[in-house]
Design an enzyme around this catalytic site. Sequence first.
Site, PDB file in Angstrom:
ATOM      1  N   TYR A  42      -7.976  16.939  -1.943  1.00  0.00           N
ATOM      2  CA  TYR A  42      -6.754  17.427  -1.318  1.00  0.00           C
ATOM      3  C   TYR A  42      -5.668  17.559  -2.376  1.00  0.00           C
ATOM      4  O   TYR A  42      -5.750  16.947  -3.448  1.00  0.00           O
ATOM      5  CB  TYR A  42      -6.286  16.491  -0.201  1.00  0.00           C
ATOM      6  CG  TYR A  42      -5.919  15.096  -0.686  1.00  0.00           C
ATOM      7  CD1 TYR A  42      -4.611  14.769  -1.053  1.00  0.00           C
ATOM      8  CD2 TYR A  42      -6.884  14.093  -0.783  1.00  0.00           C
ATOM      9  CE1 TYR A  42      -4.281  13.507  -1.502  1.00  0.00           C
ATOM     10  CE2 TYR A  42      -6.559  12.823  -1.228  1.00  0.00           C
ATOM     11  CZ  TYR A  42      -5.255  12.530  -1.584  1.00  0.00           C
ATOM     12  OH  TYR A  42      -4.936  11.285  -2.043  1.00  0.00           O
TER      13      TYR A  42
ATOM     14  N   ASN B 106      -3.007  13.187   3.929  1.00  0.00           N
ATOM     15  CA  ASN B 106      -4.062  13.587   4.879  1.00  0.00           C
ATOM     16  C   ASN B 106      -3.773  13.175   6.324  1.00  0.00           C
ATOM     17  O   ASN B 106      -4.696  12.903   7.094  1.00  0.00           O
ATOM     18  CB  ASN B 106      -5.426  13.014   4.439  1.00  0.00           C
ATOM     19  CG  ASN B 106      -5.860  13.540   3.094  1.00  0.00           C
ATOM     20  OD1 ASN B 106      -5.966  14.746   2.898  1.00  0.00           O
ATOM     21  ND2 ASN B 106      -6.076  12.644   2.141  1.00  0.00           N
TER      22      ASN B 106
ATOM     23  N   ASP C 122       1.977   3.079   3.238  1.00  0.00           N
ATOM     24  CA  ASP C 122       1.050   4.184   2.955  1.00  0.00           C
ATOM     25  C   ASP C 122       1.818   5.454   2.582  1.00  0.00           C
ATOM     26  O   ASP C 122       1.252   6.550   2.611  1.00  0.00           O
ATOM     27  CB  ASP C 122       0.103   4.460   4.131  1.00  0.00           C
ATOM     28  CG  ASP C 122      -1.086   5.338   3.747  1.00  0.00           C
ATOM     29  OD1 ASP C 122      -1.453   5.339   2.550  1.00  0.00           O
ATOM     30  OD2 ASP C 122      -1.621   6.051   4.616  1.00  0.00           O
TER      31      ASP C 122
ATOM     32  N   HIS D 247      -6.132  -0.251   6.080  1.00  0.00           N
ATOM     33  CA  HIS D 247      -5.757   0.404   7.343  1.00  0.00           C
ATOM     34  C   HIS D 247      -6.519  -0.114   8.563  1.00  0.00           C
ATOM     35  O   HIS D 247      -6.941   0.667   9.426  1.00  0.00           O
ATOM     36  CB  HIS D 247      -5.960   1.922   7.227  1.00  0.00           C
ATOM     37  CG  HIS D 247      -5.273   2.553   6.060  1.00  0.00           C
ATOM     38  ND1 HIS D 247      -4.014   2.201   5.658  1.00  0.00           N
ATOM     39  CD2 HIS D 247      -5.691   3.524   5.199  1.00  0.00           C
ATOM     40  CE1 HIS D 247      -3.670   2.936   4.592  1.00  0.00           C
ATOM     41  NE2 HIS D 247      -4.669   3.723   4.294  1.00  0.00           N
TER      42      HIS D 247
ATOM     43  N   HIS E  77       0.844  -1.188   0.000  1.00  0.00           N
ATOM     44  CA  HIS E  77       0.000   0.000   0.000  1.00  0.00           C
ATOM     45  C   HIS E  77       0.881   1.241   0.000  1.00  0.00           C
ATOM     46  O   HIS E  77       1.347   1.703   1.043  1.00  0.00           O
ATOM     47  CB  HIS E  77      -0.932   0.020   1.208  1.00  0.00           C
ATOM     48  CG  HIS E  77      -1.986   1.086   1.118  1.00  0.00           C
ATOM     49  ND1 HIS E  77      -3.311   0.810   0.884  1.00  0.00           N
ATOM     50  CD2 HIS E  77      -1.908   2.445   1.201  1.00  0.00           C
ATOM     51  CE1 HIS E  77      -4.001   1.935   0.840  1.00  0.00           C
ATOM     52  NE2 HIS E  77      -3.153   2.949   1.036  1.00  0.00           N
ATOM     53  N   CYS E  78       1.114   1.774  -1.182  1.00  0.00           N
ATOM     54  CA  CYS E  78       1.855   3.027  -1.316  1.00  0.00           C
ATOM     55  C   CYS E  78       1.306   3.775  -2.522  1.00  0.00           C
ATOM     56  O   CYS E  78       0.527   3.232  -3.304  1.00  0.00           O
ATOM     57  CB  CYS E  78       3.357   2.780  -1.454  1.00  0.00           C
ATOM     58  SG  CYS E  78       3.818   1.608  -2.770  1.00  0.00           S
ATOM     59  N   HIS E  79       1.686   5.025  -2.644  1.00  0.00           N
ATOM     60  CA  HIS E  79       1.134   5.888  -3.688  1.00  0.00           C
ATOM     61  C   HIS E  79       2.262   6.567  -4.471  1.00  0.00           C
ATOM     62  O   HIS E  79       3.370   6.730  -3.962  1.00  0.00           O
ATOM     63  CB  HIS E  79       0.259   6.984  -3.079  1.00  0.00           C
ATOM     64  CG  HIS E  79      -0.777   6.487  -2.132  1.00  0.00           C
ATOM     65  ND1 HIS E  79      -1.929   5.832  -2.543  1.00  0.00           N
ATOM     66  CD2 HIS E  79      -0.855   6.538  -0.776  1.00  0.00           C
ATOM     67  CE1 HIS E  79      -2.665   5.517  -1.488  1.00  0.00           C
ATOM     68  NE2 HIS E  79      -2.032   5.933  -0.403  1.00  0.00           N
TER      69      HIS E  79
ATOM     70  N   ARG F 168     -10.339   0.100  -6.208  1.00  0.00           N
ATOM     71  CA  ARG F 168     -10.534   0.663  -4.874  1.00  0.00           C
ATOM     72  C   ARG F 168     -11.742   1.590  -4.844  1.00  0.00           C
ATOM     73  O   ARG F 168     -11.964   2.370  -5.771  1.00  0.00           O
ATOM     74  CB  ARG F 168      -9.294   1.444  -4.456  1.00  0.00           C
ATOM     75  CG  ARG F 168      -9.281   1.871  -2.989  1.00  0.00           C
ATOM     76  CD  ARG F 168      -8.115   2.798  -2.727  1.00  0.00           C
ATOM     77  NE  ARG F 168      -7.795   2.911  -1.304  1.00  0.00           N
ATOM     78  CZ  ARG F 168      -7.228   3.956  -0.742  1.00  0.00           C
ATOM     79  NH1 ARG F 168      -6.912   5.008  -1.483  1.00  0.00           N
ATOM     80  NH2 ARG F 168      -6.960   3.973   0.540  1.00  0.00           N
TER      81      ARG F 168
END
Length: 294
Positions: free
Chosen positions: A50, A254, A249, A182, A32-34, A125
Amino acid sequence: MSADRVIPTCKAPDPDTRTPSWRPPPGACDAHCHIFGPDAVFPYAEDRAYTPPDAPYEALVALHAKLGIERAVIVHASCHGSDMRVTLDGIARSGGRMRGVAVVDPGVTDAGLAALHAGGIRGVRFNFVRHLGGMPDMAFFERVLAQVEPLGWHVVLHLDAQDVVELAPRIARIRIPFVIDHMGRVKAKGGLDQPAFAALIELMRNPLAWVKICGMERVSSAGAPFHDAVPFATKLAELAPDRVLWGTDWPHPNISGDMPNDGDLVNLLALAVPDEATRRRVLVDNPNRLYWAD
């Protein structure tokens, strides 16, 4: 987008990543990363909730080298809308070391999903959390799940804690593998017996249910070093060690409280899952089955 709408800006991640005190096993996956931008190349969506700091592919690769992580799952973020170019670019550049999770819009076609599959996408997602827009249209949700089932994909559910309780009956009826982000964003101060965590535990008895034991900084009520979130991850890993994933993450969009250091998050995983064989399942074997089975 309204010209007078104020779009909040996210804090940047900690730039001084500490080297973890232990080395993840070969083939370890950050599930889970962006990747964010850069905006000049991959613009952020005009209707985004955001604005993140640019966090490009090169920075993610450098982070993983520091942490001892060899593979990754790029979770496409809502700030890029359903424009999948940034995530597909990262996957293509990775030489097979990355897979992805998509965000799609109501116009998505079977052909479009097949193209995403060819590009390394293995899941879709949906955000339910309030600060990202809340409940999606459920007819759209059900249609997309039916569309991705023949592809062997799963669905990732980004929920607020209260959603886990309210939506548990609907989630239990899902026919494809589903992954709870999460740890359901439960709050540590509520304890292991809180209704949201009890509902999550009950969902995890379903053989289609998976969970990510990441986001400890989001679960923690005490702040850094986030140790109050560890018992929740430990419980889930003990309950379903073959259906648990972990991720950083990064770059932590946020975050309103303490910004985590990603090296410390790797150490938290070892604290939550002290058994080396179970950690290997979480970091290597489980993502293999969900993302690299083909």
